[in-house]
Design a protein around this motif. Structure first.
Motif, PDB file in Angstrom:
ATOM      1  N   LEU A 245       0.640  -1.153  -0.088  1.00 24.65           N
ATOM      2  CA  LEU A 245      -0.105   0.052  -0.041  1.00 24.65           C
ATOM      3  C   LEU A 245       1.174   1.207   0.228  1.00 24.65           C
ATOM      4  CD1 LEU A 245      -2.590  -1.180   2.520  1.00 24.65           C
ATOM      5  CD2 LEU A 245      -3.034  -1.077   0.148  1.00 24.65           C
TER       6      LEU A 245
ATOM      7  N   PRO B  74      -0.823   9.562  -9.793  1.00 23.68           N
ATOM      8  CA  PRO B  74      -1.605  10.555  -9.542  1.00 23.68           C
ATOM      9  C   PRO B  74      -0.858  11.960  -9.116  1.00 23.68           C
ATOM     10  CG  PRO B  74      -1.096   9.030  -7.673  1.00 23.68           C
ATOM     11  CD  PRO B  74      -0.781   8.336  -8.874  1.00 23.68           C
TER      12      PRO B  74
ATOM     13  N   ARG C  24       2.443  19.777  -4.033  1.00 23.08           N
ATOM     14  CA  ARG C  24       0.928  20.268  -3.795  1.00 23.08           C
ATOM     15  C   ARG C  24       0.861  21.290  -2.883  1.00 23.08           C
ATOM     16  NH1 ARG C  24      -0.509  14.320  -3.995  1.00 23.08           N
ATOM     17  NH2 ARG C  24      -0.040  13.730  -6.025  1.00 23.08           N
TER      18      ARG C  24
ATOM     19  N   ASN D 200       2.106  23.703   7.123  1.00 24.75           N
ATOM     20  CA  ASN D 200       2.007  23.265   8.659  1.00 24.75           C
ATOM     21  C   ASN D 200       1.417  22.079   8.268  1.00 24.75           C
ATOM     22  OD1 ASN D 200       1.608  23.048  11.262  1.00 24.75           O
ATOM     23  ND2 ASN D 200      -0.146  24.758  11.332  1.00 24.75           N
ATOM     24  N   TRP D 201       2.107  20.816   8.513  1.00 26.56           N
ATOM     25  CA  TRP D 201       1.780  19.506   8.303  1.00 26.56           C
ATOM     26  C   TRP D 201       1.109  18.939   9.508  1.00 26.56           C
ATOM     27  CZ3 TRP D 201       1.576  17.327   3.591  1.00 26.56           C
ATOM     28  CH2 TRP D 201       2.410  17.855   2.650  1.00 26.56           C
ATOM     29  N   LEU D 202      -0.075  18.529   9.431  1.00 27.17           N
ATOM     30  CA  LEU D 202      -0.836  17.600  10.519  1.00 27.17           C
ATOM     31  C   LEU D 202      -0.376  16.294  10.370  1.00 27.17           C
ATOM     32  CD1 LEU D 202      -3.990  19.598  10.731  1.00 27.17           C
ATOM     33  CD2 LEU D 202      -2.163  20.113  12.351  1.00 27.17           C
ATOM     34  N   ALA D 203      -0.476  15.790   9.245  1.00 26.88           N
ATOM     35  CA  ALA D 203      -0.047  14.494   8.973  1.00 26.88           C
ATOM     36  C   ALA D 203       0.530  14.094   7.567  1.00 26.88           C
ATOM     37  CB  ALA D 203      -1.515  13.437   8.980  1.00 26.88           C
ATOM     38  N   CYS D 204       1.323  13.540   7.065  1.00 26.92           N
ATOM     39  CA  CYS D 204       2.040  13.442   6.027  1.00 26.92           C
ATOM     40  C   CYS D 204       2.354  11.951   5.912  1.00 26.92           C
ATOM     41  CB  CYS D 204       3.213  14.074   5.982  1.00 26.92           C
ATOM     42  SG  CYS D 204       4.036  14.006   4.344  1.00 26.92           S
ATOM     43  N   GLU D 205       1.405  11.108   5.210  1.00 27.76           N
ATOM     44  CA  GLU D 205       1.787   9.821   5.010  1.00 27.76           C
ATOM     45  C   GLU D 205       2.225   9.243   3.807  1.00 27.76           C
ATOM     46  OE1 GLU D 205      -2.418   8.500   7.853  1.00 27.76           O
ATOM     47  OE2 GLU D 205      -2.496   8.334   5.585  1.00 27.76           O
ATOM     48  N   TYR D 206       2.325  10.204   2.799  1.00 29.61           N
ATOM     49  CA  TYR D 206       2.905   9.729   1.529  1.00 29.61           C
ATOM     50  C   TYR D 206       3.839  10.855   1.140  1.00 29.61           C
ATOM     51  CZ  TYR D 206      -0.963  12.306  -0.765  1.00 29.61           C
ATOM     52  OH  TYR D 206      -1.992  13.188  -1.141  1.00 29.61           O
TER      53      TYR D 206
ATOM     54  N   PRO E 163      -0.183   3.760  10.644  1.00 27.02           N
ATOM     55  CA  PRO E 163      -1.049   4.568   9.650  1.00 27.02           C
ATOM     56  C   PRO E 163      -0.833   4.357   8.245  1.00 27.02           C
ATOM     57  CG  PRO E 163       0.871   6.177  10.858  1.00 27.02           C
ATOM     58  CD  PRO E 163       0.539   4.736  11.519  1.00 27.02           C
TER      59      PRO E 163
ATOM     60  N   PHE F  71      -5.392   2.728   3.816  1.00 27.36           N
ATOM     61  CA  PHE F  71      -5.381   3.070   2.260  1.00 27.36           C
ATOM     62  C   PHE F  71      -6.846   3.876   2.420  1.00 27.36           C
ATOM     63  CE2 PHE F  71      -6.894   2.617  -2.041  1.00 27.36           C
ATOM     64  CZ  PHE F  71      -5.705   2.983  -2.714  1.00 27.36           C
ATOM     65  N   PRO F  72      -6.937   4.967   1.639  1.00 26.32           N
ATOM     66  CA  PRO F  72      -5.714   5.594   1.080  1.00 26.32           C
ATOM     67  C   PRO F  72      -4.719   6.458   2.164  1.00 26.32           C
ATOM     68  CG  PRO F  72      -7.608   6.950   0.718  1.00 26.32           C
ATOM     69  CD  PRO F  72      -8.231   5.749   1.377  1.00 26.32           C
ATOM     70  N   GLN F  73      -3.600   6.501   1.536  1.00 23.37           N
ATOM     71  CA  GLN F  73      -2.825   7.251   2.544  1.00 23.37           C
ATOM     72  C   GLN F  73      -3.232   8.581   2.394  1.00 23.37           C
ATOM     73  OE1 GLN F  73       0.872   5.523   0.908  1.00 23.37           O
ATOM     74  NE2 GLN F  73       1.456   5.443   2.872  1.00 23.37           N
ATOM     75  N   LEU F  74      -3.229   9.788   3.610  1.00 22.89           N
ATOM     76  CA  LEU F  74      -3.711  10.864   3.809  1.00 22.89           C
ATOM     77  C   LEU F  74      -2.533  11.796   4.082  1.00 22.89           C
ATOM     78  CD1 LEU F  74      -6.609  10.447   5.608  1.00 22.89           C
ATOM     79  CD2 LEU F  74      -6.712  10.756   3.397  1.00 22.89           C
ATOM     80  N   ASP F  75      -2.752  13.182   3.350  1.00 20.66           N
ATOM     81  CA  ASP F  75      -1.864  14.325   3.773  1.00 20.66           C
ATOM     82  C   ASP F  75      -2.787  15.276   4.333  1.00 20.66           C
ATOM     83  OD1 ASP F  75       0.540  13.361   3.128  1.00 20.66           O
ATOM     84  OD2 ASP F  75       1.037  14.756   1.553  1.00 20.66           O
ATOM     85  N   LEU F  76      -2.395  15.768   5.513  1.00 16.33           N
ATOM     86  CA  LEU F  76      -3.199  16.902   5.997  1.00 16.33           C
ATOM     87  C   LEU F  76      -2.419  17.999   6.567  1.00 16.33           C
ATOM     88  CD1 LEU F  76      -6.095  16.601   7.453  1.00 16.33           C
ATOM     89  CD2 LEU F  76      -5.122  15.562   9.425  1.00 16.33           C
TER      90      LEU F  76
ATOM     91  N   ARG G  34      -5.427  15.394   1.688  1.00 16.02           N
ATOM     92  CA  ARG G  34      -5.312  15.073   0.238  1.00 16.02           C
ATOM     93  C   ARG G  34      -4.981  13.578   0.075  1.00 16.02           C
ATOM     94  NH1 ARG G  34      -2.723  19.981  -0.689  1.00 16.02           N
ATOM     95  NH2 ARG G  34      -3.729  21.441  -2.099  1.00 16.02           N
ATOM     96  N   ALA G  35      -5.669  12.714  -0.777  1.00 10.70           N
ATOM     97  CA  ALA G  35      -5.315  11.488  -0.912  1.00 10.70           C
ATOM     98  C   ALA G  35      -5.255  11.240  -2.427  1.00 10.70           C
ATOM     99  CB  ALA G  35      -6.568  10.629  -0.478  1.00 10.70           C
ATOM    100  N   GLU G  36      -4.237  10.395  -2.597  1.00 12.40           N
ATOM    101  CA  GLU G  36      -4.008   9.930  -4.091  1.00 12.40           C
ATOM    102  C   GLU G  36      -4.738   8.845  -4.459  1.00 12.40           C
ATOM    103  OE1 GLU G  36       0.258   9.251  -4.141  1.00 12.40           O
ATOM    104  OE2 GLU G  36       0.449  11.291  -4.755  1.00 12.40           O
TER     105      GLU G  36
ATOM    106  N   ARG H 265     -11.393   5.618   5.319  1.00  9.74           N
ATOM    107  CA  ARG H 265     -10.527   6.218   6.181  1.00  9.74           C
ATOM    108  C   ARG H 265     -11.441   7.220   7.178  1.00  9.74           C
ATOM    109  NH1 ARG H 265      -4.827   6.733   6.151  1.00  9.74           N
ATOM    110  NH2 ARG H 265      -5.074   7.500   7.956  1.00  9.74           N
TER     111      ARG H 265
END
Lengths: 131, 161
Positions: free
Chosen positions: A6, A45, A70, A76-82, B51, B55-60, B70-72, B119
């Motif tokens: 994933l 994407p 983007r 100010n990042w609250l979460a950065c998963e990718y 985390p 899926f999907p992975q998220l940016d906040l 944002r999600a891809e 999610r």
């Protein structure tokens, strides 16, 4: 489904120096063989048609999809998963593909490549006659 | 190119035998729990709590006026994604249906993800769940949630007393 599948995969192989900084990702692809062509679908994407470059050289097909950040630098990042970065992947293409007729389209972040089979590589059905 | 999915092979349970069988059983049980629930110091990833497994992975991200998620999600159709706000939770659900109705086709590679996803994001108190705007472009889903006007930082003047 394995959890590692994933995640976006970061390119770590030895690559020539790139002019754009940032990480490069390996797009996930499906390759389907059909009767008259190979169909390659890659998840890219964030890439736009004008940012996609497909090169075929000496039996190697290289896909490059430019993905712009983007977010501005100061975010100010609250979460950065990718991570966000360009997608690059190279495939070996055999003689069986007619390189001159390769076509590509992109829609909703999915790049689709049509790799028509060369005449010689097409599967032919031979009818069996009864005598 | 390396086409084998990357996978971390090290597991804490894979130890040399030769210990007492009960000790081995205990280790085995521990490693089962660690693999399942995740071990903060271990190398394995938990399917439930990590985390990165979701899926999907998220940016906040947060700005002065809004929160952005944002999600891809490449290759999604708009009718297949659903956003719901209930209380202070934003739920993104959907199903990425495969274009692969014809199962008989011959797959050389099959790496792309398909299927249902969900999610849930807990929104900070500052977010206004009534002002959510979602867009989908080039395979990226962007959800903007406005902040309450009174949640914006206010400057308080210090006066001489």
């Amino acid at each position: 489904m394995s959890d590692t599948a994933l995640e976006k995969r970061v390119m770590t192989t030895d690559q020539p120096e790139r002019t754009r900084s940032g990480r490069t990702y390996i797009p996930a692809v499906d390759i389907v063989e059909k009767d008259d062509e190979l169909l390659l679908m890659a998840d890219v994407p964030g890439a736009k048609a004008e940012g996609i470059d497909i090169q075929y050289e000496r039996g190697e097909l290289t896909l490059t999809a430019r993905v712009d950040s983007r977010q501005p630098e100061q975010t100010n990042w609250l979460a950065c998963e990718y991570g966000v970065g360009d997608f690059v992947r190279t495939f070996q293409v055999g003689e069986g593909v007619d390189a001159a007729r390769i076509e590509a389209e992109v829609s909703n972040g999915v790049l689709t490549l049509h790799l028509p089979k060369a005449e010689a590589a097409k599967t032919r059905k031979i009818a069996v006659k009864t005598t | 190119m390396d086409l084998v999915p990357w996978r971390n092979k090290r597991r804490r349970g894979d130890r040399d035998t030769g210990e007492h069988p009960l000790a081995r059983l205990r280790d085995e049980m521990e490693s089962v729990f660690e693999r399942f629930f995740g071990n903060p110091w271990g190398t394995g990833r938990s399917p439930l709590l990590s985390p990165t497994a979701a899926f999907p992975q998220l940016d906040l991200t947060e700005s002065d006026s809004d929160l952005t998620i944002r999600a891809e999600l490449p290759g999604l159709r708009l009718e297949d994604v659903k956003l719901e706000v209930s209380g202070n939770c934003l739920r993104i659900t959907g199903e990425k249906s495969a274009e692969r109705e014809d199962q008989g086709r011959d797959y050389h590679y099959s790496e792309r993800q398909f299927g249902a996803f969900s999610r849930t994001v807990q929104l900070p108190a500052a977010a206004d769940p009534n002002k959510v705007d979602a867009t989908y472009k080039d395979g990226v889903l962007t959800v903007k949630i406005a902040k309450h006007p009174d949640a914006k930082p206010k400057r308080i003047k210090v006066r001489n007393a």
